[in-house]
Motif scaffolding. Structure first.
Motif, PDB file in Angstrom:
ATOM      1  N   PRO A 223       0.817  -1.219   0.000  1.00 14.42           N
ATOM      2  CA  PRO A 223       0.000   0.000   0.000  1.00 14.42           C
ATOM      3  C   PRO A 223       0.845   1.261   0.000  1.00 14.42           C
ATOM      4  O   PRO A 223       1.979   1.248   0.485  1.00 14.42           O
TER       5      PRO A 223
ATOM      6  N   HIS B 148      -6.060  -3.252   2.265  1.00 14.75           N
ATOM      7  CA  HIS B 148      -5.962  -2.136   3.215  1.00 14.75           C
ATOM      8  C   HIS B 148      -4.944  -1.096   2.743  1.00 14.75           C
ATOM      9  O   HIS B 148      -4.227  -1.311   1.762  1.00 14.75           O
TER      10      HIS B 148
ATOM     11  N   ALA C 267       2.352  -4.373  12.169  1.00 18.37           N
ATOM     12  CA  ALA C 267       1.339  -4.613  11.124  1.00 18.37           C
ATOM     13  C   ALA C 267       1.200  -6.087  10.774  1.00 18.37           C
ATOM     14  O   ALA C 267       2.154  -6.862  10.827  1.00 18.37           O
TER      15      ALA C 267
ATOM     16  N   TYR D 268      -1.555  -7.841  16.476  1.00 19.04           N
ATOM     17  CA  TYR D 268      -2.423  -7.099  17.405  1.00 19.04           C
ATOM     18  C   TYR D 268      -3.859  -6.894  16.881  1.00 19.04           C
ATOM     19  O   TYR D 268      -4.826  -6.881  17.635  1.00 19.04           O
TER      20      TYR D 268
ATOM     21  N   PRO E 202      -0.341   4.577   8.286  1.00 24.84           N
ATOM     22  CA  PRO E 202       0.879   5.305   8.689  1.00 24.84           C
ATOM     23  C   PRO E 202       1.126   5.306  10.205  1.00 24.84           C
ATOM     24  O   PRO E 202       2.284   5.269  10.639  1.00 24.84           O
TER      25      PRO E 202
ATOM     26  N   THR F 270       0.812   5.733   0.511  1.00 24.79           N
ATOM     27  CA  THR F 270       0.116   6.876   1.098  1.00 24.79           C
ATOM     28  C   THR F 270      -0.128   7.888  -0.014  1.00 24.79           C
ATOM     29  O   THR F 270       0.809   8.319  -0.676  1.00 24.79           O
ATOM     30  N   THR F 271      -1.411   8.227  -0.215  1.00 23.86           N
ATOM     31  CA  THR F 271      -1.721   9.248  -1.211  1.00 23.86           C
ATOM     32  C   THR F 271      -1.670  10.600  -0.508  1.00 23.86           C
ATOM     33  O   THR F 271      -2.398  10.807   0.462  1.00 23.86           O
TER      34      THR F 271
HETATM   35  P1  NAD Z   1      -5.766   1.898   6.240  1.00 31.58           P
HETATM   36  O1  NAD Z   1      -6.248   0.635   5.600  1.00 31.58           O
HETATM   37  O2  NAD Z   1      -4.339   2.235   6.039  1.00 31.58           O
HETATM   38  O3  NAD Z   1      -6.037   1.828   7.801  1.00 31.58           O
HETATM   39  C1  NAD Z   1      -7.326   1.597   8.356  1.00 31.58           C
HETATM   40  C2  NAD Z   1      -7.182   0.973   9.759  1.00 31.58           C
HETATM   41  O4  NAD Z   1      -6.746  -0.375   9.641  1.00 31.58           O
HETATM   42  C3  NAD Z   1      -6.143   1.674  10.644  1.00 31.58           C
HETATM   43  O5  NAD Z   1      -6.580   1.627  11.975  1.00 31.58           O
HETATM   44  C4  NAD Z   1      -4.914   0.807  10.486  1.00 31.58           C
HETATM   45  O6  NAD Z   1      -4.043   0.869  11.574  1.00 31.58           O
HETATM   46  C5  NAD Z   1      -5.509  -0.585  10.314  1.00 31.58           C
HETATM   47  N1  NAD Z   1      -4.701  -1.450   9.442  1.00 31.58           N
HETATM   48  C6  NAD Z   1      -4.635  -1.393   8.088  1.00 31.58           C
HETATM   49  N2  NAD Z   1      -3.816  -2.335   7.624  1.00 31.58           N
HETATM   50  C7  NAD Z   1      -3.352  -3.006   8.696  1.00 31.58           C
HETATM   51  C8  NAD Z   1      -2.462  -4.099   8.845  1.00 31.58           C
HETATM   52  N3  NAD Z   1      -1.892  -4.690   7.788  1.00 31.58           N
HETATM   53  N4  NAD Z   1      -2.196  -4.549  10.092  1.00 31.58           N
HETATM   54  C9  NAD Z   1      -2.765  -3.966  11.143  1.00 31.58           C
HETATM   55  N5  NAD Z   1      -3.611  -2.935  11.073  1.00 31.58           N
HETATM   56  C10 NAD Z   1      -3.909  -2.451   9.857  1.00 31.58           C
HETATM   57  O7  NAD Z   1      -6.702   3.068   5.706  1.00 31.58           O
HETATM   58  P2  NAD Z   1      -6.592   4.655   5.866  1.00 31.58           P
HETATM   59  O8  NAD Z   1      -6.121   5.001   7.242  1.00 31.58           O
HETATM   60  O9  NAD Z   1      -7.888   5.176   5.395  1.00 31.58           O
HETATM   61  O10 NAD Z   1      -5.500   5.108   4.803  1.00 31.58           O
HETATM   62  C11 NAD Z   1      -4.134   5.345   5.095  1.00 31.58           C
HETATM   63  C12 NAD Z   1      -3.397   5.669   3.803  1.00 31.58           C
HETATM   64  O11 NAD Z   1      -3.434   4.537   2.928  1.00 31.58           O
HETATM   65  C13 NAD Z   1      -4.004   6.825   3.014  1.00 31.58           C
HETATM   66  O12 NAD Z   1      -2.961   7.625   2.500  1.00 31.58           O
HETATM   67  C14 NAD Z   1      -4.734   6.140   1.883  1.00 31.58           C
HETATM   68  O13 NAD Z   1      -4.805   6.966   0.737  1.00 31.58           O
HETATM   69  C15 NAD Z   1      -3.861   4.945   1.631  1.00 31.58           C
HETATM   70  N6  NAD Z   1      -4.518   3.789   0.989  1.00 31.58           N
HETATM   71  C16 NAD Z   1      -3.784   3.115   0.066  1.00 31.58           C
HETATM   72  C17 NAD Z   1      -4.312   1.974  -0.546  1.00 31.58           C
HETATM   73  C18 NAD Z   1      -3.474   1.251  -1.558  1.00 31.58           C
HETATM   74  O14 NAD Z   1      -2.319   1.596  -1.753  1.00 31.58           O
HETATM   75  N7  NAD Z   1      -4.018   0.257  -2.232  1.00 31.58           N
HETATM   76  C19 NAD Z   1      -5.592   1.530  -0.196  1.00 31.58           C
HETATM   77  C20 NAD Z   1      -6.310   2.230   0.768  1.00 31.58           C
HETATM   78  C21 NAD Z   1      -5.760   3.353   1.370  1.00 31.58           C
END
Ligand code: NAD
Length: 484
Positions: free
Chosen positions: A73, A265, A277, A317, A269, A75-76
């Motif tokens: 994934p 997901h 993670a 976790y 960050p 970060t946008t």
């Molecule tokens: P996110 O999926 O990063 O996080 C959402 C929640 O899930 C948070 O509480 C996070 O801690 C938890 N989480 C996510 N993946 C996890 C993992 N592997 N293990 C444990 N916990 C996990 O979504 P967001 O916070 O809305 O977005 C964060 C950044 O990611 C933004 O910049 C968004 O643009 C980007 N994003 C990228 C993609 C991609 O590259 N395909 C997809 C979605 C969001």
């Protein structure tokens, strides 16, 4: 004889990306994956260097050559001017199929749906996502929904081939063809045509609203579901969420010129750099990649070892729960736990079998195109921007009639308001005025349509668009107005 290796392109991404990618690649290596890894940089740093889609030209060279992309994934960055990297890659590589398995792992991961093993196959290129939008009047915006026959055939064939190869029993189609009889109607029609070629698989169609309700209520009744882009976008998230495992789901984007595999997901960050993670989503994306490149044997070893790890209660976790977990581990330790179990299969969760899975093949888009039909233009819809009343607009629009056409009806937001209509119908400044040929069999030429357009403009009308009404092999290629 040495086993051939497959070149793949890898991007470690942002946030938790590098950690989960490192864990994933380590497991793949230990499992014996035959890979030649090329790394490219994508994401936040590249955006900040001024590349608006988060990817540099040099990275495309690797993607075009390997045609296989394992992506962590990214970060946008916030703010305007940045284009979605995913959309750019999807469009550039023609990734027409988004495949997302949504599985519940009861009792090891909390879920309201203990029995759920659904694969959503979402069309990825068409529908309302073509990005063709216009402001037509003061009051009206328009978004064009484009559905093509080869596009439908490709995605539906992919869904049936996927089901056949993965030992699935049923393919379900969701559309809204009771309302969108032509666009969604085509998707449904193609589904029925293709389904007939797979008699061993059960097929069914649901209108998307009730289908979605049933999916959310009793997901155990679904197997593979194929959908147009918008419904697939929404419902693949719903399905992943109700499985209880958004953090565990991987996804594949399959195209004619390449394929991309990732976790669903984002880059989380706030969890970055802390060995916290869960690498499972990316790992399951990588498992789909191994199947895609013909390394089903390795995919099976990895997936079963991962299921055994989950089942043994070794949890990060995000899924740790005192009642079901035995050990709370970090990213690295989780990867080690999976590696330790390579060669084992789960005893309570269902083991997977990929065996000698072949890459799924469907005919290329160009081969799915059919010879053109006999097309006759039988009328034209003139769209007019006008604030006056229905009667006033109709009086002016009628003056655009020619010797060859008559004004058949006027509708506003799709509802007929002239020659008949209800006084209660609220109108806006956007009128669709339908002119139809008096001699239907002979039809109209482009010059005839230009004449109508010219007369309308001469009468002072603000014509914003025309849409030809045609028959294709005698079948009308346009919908009627509500009440027509
Ligand atoms: P996110 O999926 O990063 O996080 C959402 C929640 O899930 C948070 O509480 C996070 O801690 C938890 N989480 C996510 N993946 C996890 C993992 N592997 N293990 C444990 N916990 C996990 O979504 P967001 O916070 O809305 O977005 C964060 C950044 O990611 C933004 O910049 C968004 O643009 C980007 N994003 C990228 C993609 C991609 O590259 N395909 C997809 C979605 C969001």
């Amino acid at each position: 004889m040495s086993t051939p290796t497959t070149p793949i392109t890898v991007a470690k991404g942002d946030g938790i990306g590098p950690e989960i990618m490192e864990a994933t690649l380590k497991i793949l290596k230990e499992a014996g994956a035959r890979l030649e890894i090329e790394e490219i940089e994508i994401g936040e740093a590249v955006y900040k260097r001024g590349f608006s889609a988060g990817i540099e030209d040099s990275a495309w060279e690797s993607l075009r050559r390997t045609k296989v992309f394992l992506k962590a994934p990214i970060t946008t960055p916030q703010g305007g001017g940045f284009k979605s990297l995913n959309v750019t890659v999807r469009k550039s590589m023609g990734l027409y199929a988004n495949v997302r398995p949504c599985v519940s792992y009861h009792p090891y991961v909390a879920t309201k749906h203990p029995v759920m093993d659904v694969v959503i196959v979402r069309e990825n290129e068409e529908d309302l996502y073509a990005g063709i939008e216009h402001r037509q009047t003061d009051e009206v915006m328009q978004c064009l929904k484009l559905i093509t026959r080869p596009g439908c055939e490709k995605i539906v064939r992919y869904a049936f081939e996927y089901a056949r190869q993965n030992g699935r029993k049923k393919v379900t189609c969701f559309t809204k063809d009771n309302i969108m009889k032509m666009t969604d109607g085509l998707f449904h029609k193609v589904f029925e045509e293709v389904a007939a070629e797979y008699p061993e698989l059960v097929n069914e169609h649901w209108i998307v609203d009730i289908g979605a309700a049933k999916l959310a209520d009793t997901p155990e009744n679904f197997d593979v579901i194929v959908m147009p882009n918008l419904y697939g976008d929404i419902l693949s998230d719903v399905a992943a969420q109700i499985a209880g495992s958004v953090g565990l789901a991987g996804s594949a984007n399959i195209g004619e010129h390449g394929a991309m595999f990732e976790a669903i997901h984002g880059s989380a960050p706030r969890r970055a750099g802390q060995n916290l993670a869960n690498p499972s989503g990316l790992l399951l994306g990588a498992v789909m990649m191994l199947v895609h490149i013909g390394q089903g044997d390795v995919a099976e070893r990895v997936h079963n070892a991962w299921l055994k790890t989950l089942e043994d209660g070794v949890h990060t976790y995000d899924i740790y729960d005192e009642s079901t977990s035995t050990e709370k581990v970090g990213t690295k330790e989780f990867a080690e736990a999976v590696i330790k179990r390579l060669g084992q299969t789960p005893t309570k969760l269902k083991a997977v079998h990929y065996g000698k899975a072949e890459p799924i093949r469907v005919p290329p888009f160009a081969e799915l195109r059919r010879p053109p039909a006999k097309k006759v233009t039988v009328g034209v819809d003139l769209f007019v921007h006008d604030r006056r009343s229905t009667a006033e607009v109709a009086a002016v629009v009628r003056t655009a009639e020619t010797a060859k056409v008559e004004l058949k009806m006027i509708s506003n937001r799709g509802v007929m308001v002239w020659p008949r209509g209800l006084p209660e119908t609220a109108t806006v400044d956007h009128w669709r005025c339908r002119f139809v040929a008096k001699d239907y069999a002979q039809g109209l030429s482009h010059a005839d349509i230009i004449e109508i357009y010219g007369r309308a403009v001469s009468a002072g009308l603000d014509v914003i668009k025309t849409e030809n009404l045609c028959t294709f092999d005698g079948e009308p290629g346009y919908s009627k107005g509500q009440g027509e």
